[in-house]
Design an enzyme around this catalytic site. Structure first.
Site, PDB file in Angstrom:
ATOM      1  N   HIS A 157      -5.090 121.126 -14.910  1.00 54.16           N
ATOM      2  CA  HIS A 157      -5.476 121.284 -13.287  1.00 54.16           C
ATOM      3  C   HIS A 157      -4.204 120.642 -12.699  1.00 54.16           C
ATOM      4  O   HIS A 157      -3.265 120.345 -13.116  1.00 54.16           O
ATOM      5  CB  HIS A 157      -6.676 120.204 -13.409  1.00 54.16           C
ATOM      6  CG  HIS A 157      -6.412 118.871 -13.790  1.00 54.16           C
ATOM      7  ND1 HIS A 157      -6.154 118.326 -15.216  1.00 54.16           N
ATOM      8  CD2 HIS A 157      -6.341 117.776 -12.989  1.00 54.16           C
ATOM      9  CE1 HIS A 157      -5.920 117.182 -15.042  1.00 54.16           C
ATOM     10  NE2 HIS A 157      -6.185 116.593 -13.847  1.00 54.16           N
TER      11      HIS A 157
ATOM     12  N   HIS B 185     -13.988 117.108 -12.944  1.00 52.68           N
ATOM     13  CA  HIS B 185     -12.731 116.382 -12.399  1.00 52.68           C
ATOM     14  C   HIS B 185     -12.102 116.898 -10.947  1.00 52.68           C
ATOM     15  O   HIS B 185     -11.880 116.325 -10.178  1.00 52.68           O
ATOM     16  CB  HIS B 185     -12.173 116.177 -13.410  1.00 52.68           C
ATOM     17  CG  HIS B 185     -10.862 115.136 -13.412  1.00 52.68           C
ATOM     18  ND1 HIS B 185     -10.775 113.746 -13.038  1.00 52.68           N
ATOM     19  CD2 HIS B 185      -9.368 115.596 -13.323  1.00 52.68           C
ATOM     20  CE1 HIS B 185      -9.688 113.266 -12.908  1.00 52.68           C
ATOM     21  NE2 HIS B 185      -8.842 114.458 -13.072  1.00 52.68           N
TER      22      HIS B 185
ATOM     23  N   HIS C 174      -3.500 118.030 -10.696  1.00 57.83           N
ATOM     24  CA  HIS C 174      -3.015 116.692 -10.180  1.00 57.83           C
ATOM     25  C   HIS C 174      -1.623 116.531 -10.615  1.00 57.83           C
ATOM     26  O   HIS C 174      -1.119 116.947 -11.736  1.00 57.83           O
ATOM     27  CB  HIS C 174      -4.038 115.504 -10.909  1.00 57.83           C
ATOM     28  CG  HIS C 174      -5.500 115.587 -10.438  1.00 57.83           C
ATOM     29  ND1 HIS C 174      -6.442 114.897 -10.748  1.00 57.83           N
ATOM     30  CD2 HIS C 174      -5.715 116.038  -9.038  1.00 57.83           C
ATOM     31  CE1 HIS C 174      -7.425 114.838  -9.733  1.00 57.83           C
ATOM     32  NE2 HIS C 174      -7.057 115.513  -8.877  1.00 57.83           N
TER      33      HIS C 174
ATOM     34  N   HIS D 282      -5.109 111.130 -21.450  1.00 56.97           N
ATOM     35  CA  HIS D 282      -4.649 109.681 -21.245  1.00 56.97           C
ATOM     36  C   HIS D 282      -5.256 108.851 -22.441  1.00 56.97           C
ATOM     37  O   HIS D 282      -6.015 109.010 -23.234  1.00 56.97           O
ATOM     38  CB  HIS D 282      -5.691 109.330 -20.135  1.00 56.97           C
ATOM     39  CG  HIS D 282      -5.165 109.927 -18.755  1.00 56.97           C
ATOM     40  ND1 HIS D 282      -4.044 109.417 -18.122  1.00 56.97           N
ATOM     41  CD2 HIS D 282      -5.354 110.868 -18.082  1.00 56.97           C
ATOM     42  CE1 HIS D 282      -3.783 110.044 -17.087  1.00 56.97           C
ATOM     43  NE2 HIS D 282      -4.658 110.890 -16.862  1.00 56.97           N
TER      44      HIS D 282
ATOM     45  N   ASP E  48      -8.268 116.269 -18.365  1.00 56.86           N
ATOM     46  CA  ASP E  48      -9.048 115.014 -18.073  1.00 56.86           C
ATOM     47  C   ASP E  48     -10.612 115.068 -17.628  1.00 56.86           C
ATOM     48  O   ASP E  48     -11.123 114.521 -17.011  1.00 56.86           O
ATOM     49  CB  ASP E  48      -8.467 114.805 -16.420  1.00 56.86           C
ATOM     50  CG  ASP E  48      -7.244 113.968 -16.582  1.00 56.86           C
ATOM     51  OD1 ASP E  48      -6.611 113.914 -17.683  1.00 56.86           O
ATOM     52  OD2 ASP E  48      -6.734 113.336 -15.393  1.00 56.86           O
TER      53      ASP E  48
ATOM     54  N   ASP F 102       0.033 114.103 -12.110  1.00 61.00           N
ATOM     55  CA  ASP F 102       0.521 113.603 -13.206  1.00 61.00           C
ATOM     56  C   ASP F 102       0.295 114.528 -14.378  1.00 61.00           C
ATOM     57  O   ASP F 102       0.506 114.291 -15.732  1.00 61.00           O
ATOM     58  CB  ASP F 102      -0.221 112.247 -13.626  1.00 61.00           C
ATOM     59  CG  ASP F 102      -1.722 112.359 -13.700  1.00 61.00           C
ATOM     60  OD1 ASP F 102      -2.387 113.306 -12.935  1.00 61.00           O
ATOM     61  OD2 ASP F 102      -2.336 111.881 -14.590  1.00 61.00           O
ATOM     62  N   HIS F 103      -0.339 115.682 -14.142  1.00 63.71           N
ATOM     63  CA  HIS F 103      -0.159 116.901 -14.956  1.00 63.71           C
ATOM     64  C   HIS F 103       0.835 117.867 -14.794  1.00 63.71           C
ATOM     65  O   HIS F 103       1.009 118.839 -15.622  1.00 63.71           O
ATOM     66  CB  HIS F 103      -1.544 117.433 -15.162  1.00 63.71           C
ATOM     67  CG  HIS F 103      -2.619 116.524 -15.658  1.00 63.71           C
ATOM     68  ND1 HIS F 103      -3.279 116.538 -16.796  1.00 63.71           N
ATOM     69  CD2 HIS F 103      -3.078 115.060 -15.097  1.00 63.71           C
ATOM     70  CE1 HIS F 103      -3.885 115.537 -17.207  1.00 63.71           C
ATOM     71  NE2 HIS F 103      -3.999 114.891 -16.070  1.00 63.71           N
TER      72      HIS F 103
END
Length: 261
Positions: free
Chosen positions: A56, A112, A58, A171, A133, A60-61
């Site tokens: 996805h 998410h 975001h 995570h 996530d 941090d990905h």
């Protein structure tokens, strides 16, 4: 045969590094930071990064995607309905993608984010799931874009996979998720045993992943919304009778969003 290694990033992210030792080719899942991957490649001369898989959009990905593609020329694959930097292959639900001589099936798992996808392969001796996530060890992601009904359906789809499936989420949330699971099901012996094990692992600063679908079915409250004890706790917390497993999920997710445990 694929070997999998966790490359820590930020405070609690894992970038999953898939390796084919015979060909010295590798792939990564959700590289939010390029540095851990580039450092690994520098420490392992002769290896080639071939694929970058994204679940996805975001930051941090995806934050390391462009730098990795520039440095290695790796193919970038990710969800078709989200803006993924440097994407070469746009993946829809039920698509198939071959990575390191292994076929992965793509699942749309909105909740998410609306376009979130997961990658599943049953070709290895032990099936593999990269869940991003959506499904966490003992938990699930927050609902930033999707609805409770969407996330519940996504989790049920993943829960239907073979129980031996190894779950690689992104995570290190397992201990905090299990604190919540204990609040939901204080009398669940599987939750209690897992909490003790994970507490020991984290006290030694050890990773708690991968999980398995079988273990999640026993200990993850968000996969257990049809259990009487879970429904009763959700009813107690929401002050209403939740008529469906999806409604139970909504009550649990709202509770978890404010849970202090």
């Amino acid at each position: 045969m694929i070997q999998i290694e966790a490359l820590p990033a930020f405070s609690d992210n894992y970038i999953w590094l898939l390796q084919n030792p015979a060909s010295r080719r590798c792939a990564v899942v959700d590289p939010g930071d390029a540095a851990p991957v580039l450092n690994w490649l520098q420490a392992h001369p002769g290896w080639r990064l071939e694929d970058i898989l994204i679940t996805h959009h975001h930051a941090d990905h995806v934050g390391g995607v462009e730098a990795l593609k520039k440095a290695t020329g790796a193919r970038v694959s990710g969800p078709a309905s989200e803006r993924i930097p440097a994407r070469d292959t746009a993946l829809e639900d039920n698509a198939s993608i071959r990575v390191l001589d292994t076929d992965f099936q793509v699942f749309a798992v909105p909740g998410h984010t609306l376009g979130h996808i997961a990658y599943f392969s049953d070709q290895p001796a032990t099936p593999l799931l990269f869940s991003g996530d959506t499904l966490f060890a003992a938990g699930c992601g927050r609902l930033f874009e999707g609805t409770p009904a969407q996330m519940h359906a996504s989790l049920q789809r993943l829960a239907a996979l073979p129980e031996a499936t190894q779950v690689y989420c992104t995570h290190e949330y397992t201990l905090s998720n299990l604190r919540f699971a204990r609040a939901v099901e204080p009398d669940n012996p599987h939750v209690a045993a897992r909490f003790e094990e994970v507490t020991r692992l984290r006290s030694d600063n050890r990773i708690t992943l991968p999980s398995t679908i079988g273990l999640e079915r026993l200990t993850n409250p968000f996969l257990r919304t049809d259990e009487t004890s879970v429904k009763e706790k959700a009813d107690e917390r929401t002050g209403v009778l939740n008529p469906t497993p999806s409604a139970v999920f909504a009550g649990l997710r709202a509770w978890k969003d404010t849970f202090q445990g």
